[in-house]
Design a protein around this motif. Structure first.
Motif, short mmCIF file in Angstrom:
data_model
loop_
_atom_site.label_atom_id
_atom_site.label_comp_id
_atom_site.label_asym_id
_atom_site.label_seq_id
_atom_site.Cartn_x
_atom_site.Cartn_y
_atom_site.Cartn_z
N SER A 169 0.83 -1.21 0.00
CA SER A 169 0.00 0.00 0.00
C SER A 169 0.86 1.25 0.00
O SER A 169 0.57 2.21 -0.73
N LEU A 170 1.91 1.26 0.81
CA LEU A 170 2.80 2.42 0.86
C LEU A 170 3.50 2.63 -0.47
O LEU A 170 3.71 3.78 -0.90
N LEU A 171 3.84 1.53 -1.14
CA LEU A 171 4.46 1.64 -2.45
C LEU A 171 3.53 2.36 -3.43
O LEU A 171 3.96 3.24 -4.18
N SER A 172 2.26 2.00 -3.40
CA SER A 172 1.29 2.59 -4.33
C SER A 172 0.97 4.04 -3.99
O SER A 172 0.63 4.83 -4.87
N LEU A 173 1.07 4.38 -2.70
CA LEU A 173 0.75 5.75 -2.28
C LEU A 173 1.88 6.72 -2.58
O LEU A 173 1.65 7.93 -2.70
N SER A 174 3.11 6.21 -2.70
CA SER A 174 4.25 7.10 -2.92
C SER A 174 4.23 7.65 -4.34
O SER A 174 3.92 6.94 -5.30
N GLY A 225 -8.57 7.75 -17.03
CA GLY A 225 -7.73 7.59 -15.84
C GLY A 225 -7.58 6.14 -15.44
O GLY A 225 -6.47 5.67 -15.12
N LEU A 226 -8.68 5.40 -15.44
CA LEU A 226 -8.64 3.98 -15.12
C LEU A 226 -7.89 3.19 -16.20
O LEU A 226 -7.21 2.20 -15.91
N THR A 227 -8.01 3.65 -17.46
CA THR A 227 -7.26 3.02 -18.54
C THR A 227 -5.76 3.20 -18.33
O THR A 227 -4.97 2.27 -18.54
N ALA A 228 -5.36 4.40 -17.91
CA ALA A 228 -3.95 4.67 -17.61
C ALA A 228 -3.46 3.77 -16.48
O ALA A 228 -2.36 3.20 -16.55
N ALA A 229 -4.30 3.62 -15.44
CA ALA A 229 -3.93 2.76 -14.31
C ALA A 229 -3.81 1.30 -14.76
O ALA A 229 -2.91 0.58 -14.32
N ALA A 230 -4.72 0.87 -15.64
CA ALA A 230 -4.66 -0.50 -16.15
C ALA A 230 -3.39 -0.73 -16.95
O ALA A 230 -2.75 -1.79 -16.87
N GLY A 231 -2.97 0.28 -17.73
CA GLY A 231 -1.74 0.17 -18.50
C GLY A 231 -0.53 0.05 -17.59
O GLY A 231 0.35 -0.79 -17.81
N VAL A 245 0.13 -7.41 -5.14
CA VAL A 245 0.72 -6.07 -5.07
C VAL A 245 0.08 -5.17 -6.12
O VAL A 245 -0.30 -4.02 -5.85
N ILE A 246 -0.06 -5.70 -7.33
CA ILE A 246 -0.65 -4.93 -8.43
C ILE A 246 -2.12 -4.63 -8.17
O ILE A 246 -2.61 -3.53 -8.45
N LEU A 247 -2.84 -5.61 -7.60
CA LEU A 247 -4.26 -5.42 -7.30
C LEU A 247 -4.44 -4.32 -6.26
O LEU A 247 -5.33 -3.46 -6.39
N ILE A 248 -3.60 -4.33 -5.23
CA ILE A 248 -3.65 -3.29 -4.20
C ILE A 248 -3.34 -1.93 -4.83
O ILE A 248 -4.00 -0.92 -4.56
N GLY A 249 -2.33 -1.93 -5.71
CA GLY A 249 -1.94 -0.70 -6.39
C GLY A 249 -3.07 -0.15 -7.25
O GLY A 249 -3.32 1.06 -7.24
N PHE A 250 -3.74 -1.02 -7.98
CA PHE A 250 -4.84 -0.56 -8.84
C PHE A 250 -5.98 0.02 -8.01
O PHE A 250 -6.59 1.03 -8.40
N ALA A 251 -6.27 -0.60 -6.86
CA ALA A 251 -7.35 -0.11 -6.00
C ALA A 251 -7.02 1.30 -5.49
O ALA A 251 -7.89 2.19 -5.48
N ILE A 252 -5.77 1.51 -5.09
CA ILE A 252 -5.37 2.83 -4.60
C ILE A 252 -5.35 3.85 -5.74
O ILE A 252 -5.78 5.00 -5.58
N GLU A 253 -4.86 3.43 -6.91
CA GLU A 253 -4.85 4.33 -8.07
C GLU A 253 -6.26 4.71 -8.48
O GLU A 253 -6.51 5.84 -8.91
N ALA A 254 -7.21 3.77 -8.34
CA ALA A 254 -8.60 4.06 -8.67
C ALA A 254 -9.16 5.15 -7.76
O ALA A 254 -9.94 6.01 -8.19
#
Length: 212
Positions: free
Chosen positions: A16-21, A41-47, A159-168
């Motif tokens: 989570s901290l990785l995605s927030l930085s 924005g979600l498309t960018a996160a998916a990429g 890790v990627i799933l957590i990252g996508f949730a935070i990016e969303a």
């Protein structure tokens, strides 16, 4: 796979901290969200997440070790990635009008695919991401239980799933600002240039990064 509650907690907090930085991927996602709204924005996160998964597969197969042990390979990927970030930043810096000015609906599909590819390349061309997964994931792998490759892919996917949730969350928080920015095109143009400056700075930082 068997991990203690403490290990799972540490894993989730670290991911989570990785995605927030802040980093080039987050800057890219925010800029596209502000310019084009939630869908892009979600498309960018998916990429970005797709690019990260390439690194997960590389880590699982041991390919990331090449970037960690070979100075030549690391420098090659590093400079290509830095050049790409600087290119995107300069493009935004010298744009004559904000991305918010593009309203041609016929270009939406092409724009989405272009944004997806850009997000994927930003992550793939960042060797730091490859080395992160190679250094981070093994700490949570139970070698004695076997299936090391499968465990690596599974943890990397989490890790990627957590990252996508935070990016969303970032995307849905930023998108409402697009309405305001469309009514204030001059401010939007300068915001584009600010994001461009950040991308150039991040590219320069990546170009001077070491493997340690």
């Amino acid at each position: 796979m068997i991990m203690s509650i403490e290990s799972w907690s540490l894993f989730i907090i670290s991911a989570s901290l990785l995605s927030l930085s802040p980093g080039p991927d987050l800057i890219f996602i925010l800029s596209k969200s502000l310019a084009h709204g939630r869908k892009i924005g979600l498309t960018a996160a998916a990429g970005v997440c797709t690019g990260a998964f390439v690194h997960v597969l590389a880590a699982a197969l041991g390919l990331s070790a090449i970037l960690a042990t070979s100075a030549t390979a690391f420098m090659l990927v590093k400079y290509v990635g830095a050049a790409y970030l600087i290119y995107l930043g300069i493009k935004a810096l010298f744009a004559k009008e904000s991305a918010l000015a593009f309203k041609d609906k016929t270009n939406k599909k092409t724009s989405a695919s272009s944004v997806f590819r850009q997000g994927m390349l930003i992550d793939i061309l960042n060797p730091k991401v490859a080395i992160f997964f190679m250094a981070f994931l093994p700490q949570f792998i139970t070698a004695q239980s076997g299936y090391v490759i499968e465990q690596t892919i599974f943890l990397g996917f989490l890790v990627i799933l957590i990252g996508f949730a935070i990016e969303a969350v970032y995307v849905f928080s930023a998108a409402p600002l697009a309405t305001y920015l469309k009514k204030h095109s001059r401010f939007a143009l300068w915001l584009d240039r600010a994001f461009g400056g950040l991308l150039v700075g991040l590219g320069a930082r990546l170009a001077t990064a070491s493997r340690t």
